[in-house]
Write an enzyme that holds these catalytic residues in place. Structure first.
Site, PDB file in Angstrom:
ATOM      1  N   GLU A 105      46.726 -11.065  60.342  1.00 38.68           N
ATOM      2  CA  GLU A 105      47.328 -12.313  60.779  1.00 38.68           C
ATOM      3  C   GLU A 105      47.847 -11.833  62.491  1.00 38.68           C
ATOM      4  O   GLU A 105      48.954 -11.865  62.839  1.00 38.68           O
ATOM      5  CB  GLU A 105      48.392 -12.592  60.364  1.00 38.68           C
ATOM      6  CG  GLU A 105      48.227 -13.328  58.893  1.00 38.68           C
ATOM      7  CD  GLU A 105      49.472 -13.577  57.963  1.00 38.68           C
ATOM      8  OE1 GLU A 105      50.625 -13.511  58.423  1.00 38.68           O
ATOM      9  OE2 GLU A 105      49.193 -14.033  56.814  1.00 38.68           O
ATOM     10  N   ASN A 137      42.321  -9.810  58.699  1.00 36.14           N
ATOM     11  CA  ASN A 137      42.524 -10.672  57.763  1.00 36.14           C
ATOM     12  C   ASN A 137      43.358 -11.935  58.522  1.00 36.14           C
ATOM     13  O   ASN A 137      44.498 -11.697  59.122  1.00 36.14           O
ATOM     14  CB  ASN A 137      43.352 -10.211  56.615  1.00 36.14           C
ATOM     15  CG  ASN A 137      43.247 -11.082  55.015  1.00 36.14           C
ATOM     16  OD1 ASN A 137      42.376 -11.876  55.068  1.00 36.14           O
ATOM     17  ND2 ASN A 137      44.620 -11.167  54.783  1.00 36.14           N
ATOM     18  N   HIS A 142      44.359 -20.701  52.997  1.00 37.80           N
ATOM     19  CA  HIS A 142      45.662 -21.372  52.427  1.00 37.80           C
ATOM     20  C   HIS A 142      45.448 -22.672  52.940  1.00 37.80           C
ATOM     21  O   HIS A 142      45.738 -23.256  53.863  1.00 37.80           O
ATOM     22  CB  HIS A 142      46.740 -20.835  52.743  1.00 37.80           C
ATOM     23  CG  HIS A 142      46.920 -19.382  52.241  1.00 37.80           C
ATOM     24  ND1 HIS A 142      47.260 -18.985  51.027  1.00 37.80           N
ATOM     25  CD2 HIS A 142      46.879 -18.049  53.128  1.00 37.80           C
ATOM     26  CE1 HIS A 142      47.205 -17.739  50.916  1.00 37.80           C
ATOM     27  NE2 HIS A 142      46.963 -17.131  52.166  1.00 37.80           N
ATOM     28  N   GLU A 154      42.070 -15.111  50.470  1.00 35.77           N
ATOM     29  CA  GLU A 154      43.437 -15.737  49.830  1.00 35.77           C
ATOM     30  C   GLU A 154      43.401 -16.978  49.470  1.00 35.77           C
ATOM     31  O   GLU A 154      44.550 -17.718  49.577  1.00 35.77           O
ATOM     32  CB  GLU A 154      44.603 -15.345  50.791  1.00 35.77           C
ATOM     33  CG  GLU A 154      44.711 -13.988  51.350  1.00 35.77           C
ATOM     34  CD  GLU A 154      46.010 -13.591  51.892  1.00 35.77           C
ATOM     35  OE1 GLU A 154      46.688 -14.384  52.177  1.00 35.77           O
ATOM     36  OE2 GLU A 154      46.094 -12.439  52.525  1.00 35.77           O
ATOM     37  N   ASP A 207      43.854 -20.684  48.270  1.00 38.72           N
ATOM     38  CA  ASP A 207      44.676 -21.454  47.472  1.00 38.72           C
ATOM     39  C   ASP A 207      44.620 -22.928  47.840  1.00 38.72           C
ATOM     40  O   ASP A 207      44.499 -23.050  49.145  1.00 38.72           O
ATOM     41  CB  ASP A 207      46.126 -20.920  47.017  1.00 38.72           C
ATOM     42  CG  ASP A 207      46.755 -20.565  48.237  1.00 38.72           C
ATOM     43  OD1 ASP A 207      46.704 -20.885  49.366  1.00 38.72           O
ATOM     44  OD2 ASP A 207      47.946 -19.766  47.985  1.00 38.72           O
TER      45      ASP A 207
HETATM   46  O1  G3I Z   1      61.167  -6.815  46.964  1.00 39.09           O
HETATM   47  C1  G3I Z   1      62.341  -7.799  47.246  1.00 39.09           C
HETATM   48  C2  G3I Z   1      63.155  -7.615  46.159  1.00 39.09           C
HETATM   49  O2  G3I Z   1      63.761  -6.400  46.374  1.00 39.09           O
HETATM   50  C3  G3I Z   1      64.331  -8.618  46.444  1.00 39.09           C
HETATM   51  O3  G3I Z   1      65.467  -8.612  45.580  1.00 39.09           O
HETATM   52  C4  G3I Z   1      63.877 -10.045  46.554  1.00 39.09           C
HETATM   53  C5  G3I Z   1      64.827 -11.238  46.788  1.00 39.09           C
HETATM   54  O4  G3I Z   1      64.086 -11.954  47.436  1.00 39.09           O
HETATM   55  O5  G3I Z   1      62.688 -10.060  47.501  1.00 39.09           O
HETATM   56  C6  G3I Z   1      61.671  -9.186  47.268  1.00 39.09           C
HETATM   57  O6  G3I Z   1      60.977  -9.328  48.193  1.00 39.09           O
HETATM   58  C7  G3I Z   1      59.975 -10.498  48.337  1.00 39.09           C
HETATM   59  C8  G3I Z   1      58.559 -10.073  48.196  1.00 39.09           C
HETATM   60  O7  G3I Z   1      57.754 -11.145  48.342  1.00 39.09           O
HETATM   61  C9  G3I Z   1      58.308  -9.429  46.553  1.00 39.09           C
HETATM   62  O8  G3I Z   1      58.402 -10.500  45.658  1.00 39.09           O
HETATM   63  C10 G3I Z   1      60.242 -10.971  49.478  1.00 39.09           C
HETATM   64  O9  G3I Z   1      61.503 -11.705  49.521  1.00 39.09           O
HETATM   65  C11 G3I Z   1      59.322 -12.273  49.812  1.00 39.09           C
HETATM   66  O10 G3I Z   1      59.418 -12.888  51.010  1.00 39.09           O
HETATM   67  C12 G3I Z   1      57.835 -11.640  49.513  1.00 39.09           C
HETATM   68  O11 G3I Z   1      56.941 -12.944  49.464  1.00 39.09           O
HETATM   69  C13 G3I Z   1      55.564 -12.664  49.875  1.00 39.09           C
HETATM   70  C14 G3I Z   1      55.264 -13.055  51.389  1.00 39.09           C
HETATM   71  O12 G3I Z   1      53.711 -12.658  51.385  1.00 39.09           O
HETATM   72  C15 G3I Z   1      56.125 -12.535  52.227  1.00 39.09           C
HETATM   73  O13 G3I Z   1      55.300 -12.474  53.375  1.00 39.09           O
HETATM   74  C16 G3I Z   1      54.836 -12.874  48.733  1.00 39.09           C
HETATM   75  O14 G3I Z   1      55.085 -12.485  47.613  1.00 39.09           O
HETATM   76  C17 G3I Z   1      53.369 -13.116  48.996  1.00 39.09           C
HETATM   77  O15 G3I Z   1      52.508 -13.559  48.076  1.00 39.09           O
HETATM   78  C18 G3I Z   1      52.798 -13.346  50.425  1.00 39.09           C
HETATM   79  O16 G3I Z   1      51.538 -12.965  50.731  1.00 39.09           O
HETATM   80  C19 G3I Z   1      50.928 -13.550  52.056  1.00 39.09           C
HETATM   81  C20 G3I Z   1      50.064 -12.386  52.332  1.00 39.09           C
HETATM   82  O17 G3I Z   1      50.553 -10.987  52.386  1.00 39.09           O
HETATM   83  C21 G3I Z   1      49.366 -12.399  53.620  1.00 39.09           C
HETATM   84  N1  G3I Z   1      48.775 -13.758  53.848  1.00 39.09           N
HETATM   85  C22 G3I Z   1      49.674 -15.140  53.516  1.00 39.09           C
HETATM   86  C23 G3I Z   1      50.259 -14.885  52.019  1.00 39.09           C
HETATM   87  C24 G3I Z   1      51.172 -15.873  51.429  1.00 39.09           C
HETATM   88  O18 G3I Z   1      52.259 -16.070  52.391  1.00 39.09           O
END
Ligand code: G3I
Length: 335
Positions: A153, A194, A230, A260, A262
């Site tokens: 990004e 990406n 997306h 990715e 969806d």
């Molecule tokens: O790991 C912490 C955990 O320790 C904590 O307790 C918890 C509380 O909210 O958060 C956890 O982290 C979260 C993480 O996912 C793991 O579950 C983050 O808050 C959350 O923001 C994070 O979201 C991810 C997101 O990227 C962040 O930008 C999504 O799972 C993931 O699917 C998403 O993936 C992105 C790609 O990397 C790039 N392209 C877009 C895509 C969708 O947004």
């Protein structure tokens, strides 16, 4: 006695040829034509436990992208320490199940470690950190992770380079540098940029094209672009538009993967059908474009998606049953 038995065998042989051969050739033919790897982002917490999530994945997919385990906040918990524990477990599991791993992601503006965001960096310090990080991570997974989203990004909505910490401190050269460091660490890994919203024509698509063309002209080691895709039933490229966009990137000599996908839907009637149509057109575009070698969705069941299960964006429903979108993917890929 010998004659009827011979006749029966002959008849069986003919029947087998008529019924089984076409099935086989059709399957083999479709595979040979498409040669596309079907992948998904996975929640490692769920995947590692035997259960419906794991079985569904193993039944249908041959490549995985770790949804969070290879992001910088996961791998670099402290300035002087890398933690490969969970990522190693995932890679080991994938190898044991003959699943390819697509590494995600080395240089991004999100999910950075807090210590990195809080620090005031000088340019030489941040460059030294990033070089060491990219080199160590790619070398660590050499031979086990075949491809990487090196840069994730890098563009803002208007097509300018996103003003993330990397651009602010290192300048625009961070993109070429990270790709070169990754290549030096594992010359056989395929390296990607990406990005989202670059699968439709518009300023961001044009900016991405210029960025990629510039890198290729400089001889930077770059193998492909991942179109995140997306999408929603309201916002998605038409089939012709997507094939044209893919062709433009491919003309630069790059792979053009769907990385990715969806398709978020609303509660209205007919949304599952509209969703399936979009899945089919993206899969068909990938099949028709020889540069498209990987068709990956961001998750695979509506029970586990960054969008929340209410948006039902994936090909299997929350109970793991195939939706019209899954039949559409198979049809689009010719399987
Ligand atoms: O790991 C912490 C955990 O320790 C904590 O307790 C918890 C509380 O909210 O958060 C956890 O982290 C979260 C993480 O996912 C793991 O579950 C983050 O808050 C959350 O923001 C994070 O979201 C991810 C997101 O990227 C962040 O930008 C999504 O799972 C993931 O699917 C998403 O993936 C992105 C790609 O990397 C790039 N392209 C877009 C895509 C969708 O947004």
């Amino acid at each position: 006695m010998a004659q009827p038995r011979f006749l029966m065998l002959l008849l069986l042989g003919v029947a087998a040829t008529l019924v089984v051969r076409p099935l086989l050739t059709d399957e083999v033919g479709a595979k040979a034509r498409s040669g596309i790897v079907v992948g998904a982002a996975v929640d490692w917490g769920l995947l590692q436990q035997p259960g419906p999530y794991q079985s569904l994945f193993l039944e249908h997919y041959s490549s995985l992208t770790p949804e969070n385990e290879m992001k910088m906040d996961a791998l670099a918990p402290a300035p002087d320490r890398l933690d490969f524990g969970r990522a190693d477990d995932l890679v080991e599991w994938a190898a044991a199940h003959h699943i390819k791993v697509h590494g995600h992601t080395l240089v991004w503006h999100r999910q950075l470690p807090a210590w990195l965001e809080q620090r005031r960096w000088t340019r030489p310090e941040l460059a030294a950190f990033l070089r060491r990080y990219v080199t160590t991570v790619v070398r660590h997974f050499r031979g086990r992770v075949g491809s990487w989203d090196v840069i994730n990004e890098p563009l803002a909505a208007d097509g300018s380079l996103r003003r993330n910490v990397w651009l602010r401190v290192l300048g625009r050269g961070y993109i070429a540098d990270a790709l070169r460091w990754a290549h030096a660490a594992d010359p056989s890994a395929r390296l990607y940029i990406n990005e989202f919203d670059v699968e439709r024509n518009g300023p961001k698509r044009r900016a991405m094209y210029r960025l990629l063309r510039g890198l290729k002209r400089q001889g930077v080691p770059l193998d492909g672009i991942g179109l995140q895709a997306h999408l929603t039933t309201q916002w998605h490229p038409g089939g012709r538009e997507l094939r044209w966009v893919m062709g433009r990137y491919a003309a630069l000599g790059l792979r053009v993967d769907v990385s990715e996908l969806d398709v978020a839907i609303g509660p209205q009637a007919g949304e599952l059908t509209r969703q399936a149509r979009i899945y089919r057109s993206v899969a068909a575009a990938c099949r028709q474009e020889p540069a498209c070698q990987r068709f990956a969705t961001w998750g695979f069941t509506d029970s586990s998606t960054w969008l929340g299960s209410g948006r039902r964006p994936l090909p299997f429903d929350a109970a793991g049953q195939p939706k019209p979108a899954w039949q559409a993917v198979r049809a689009g890929l010719g399987r």
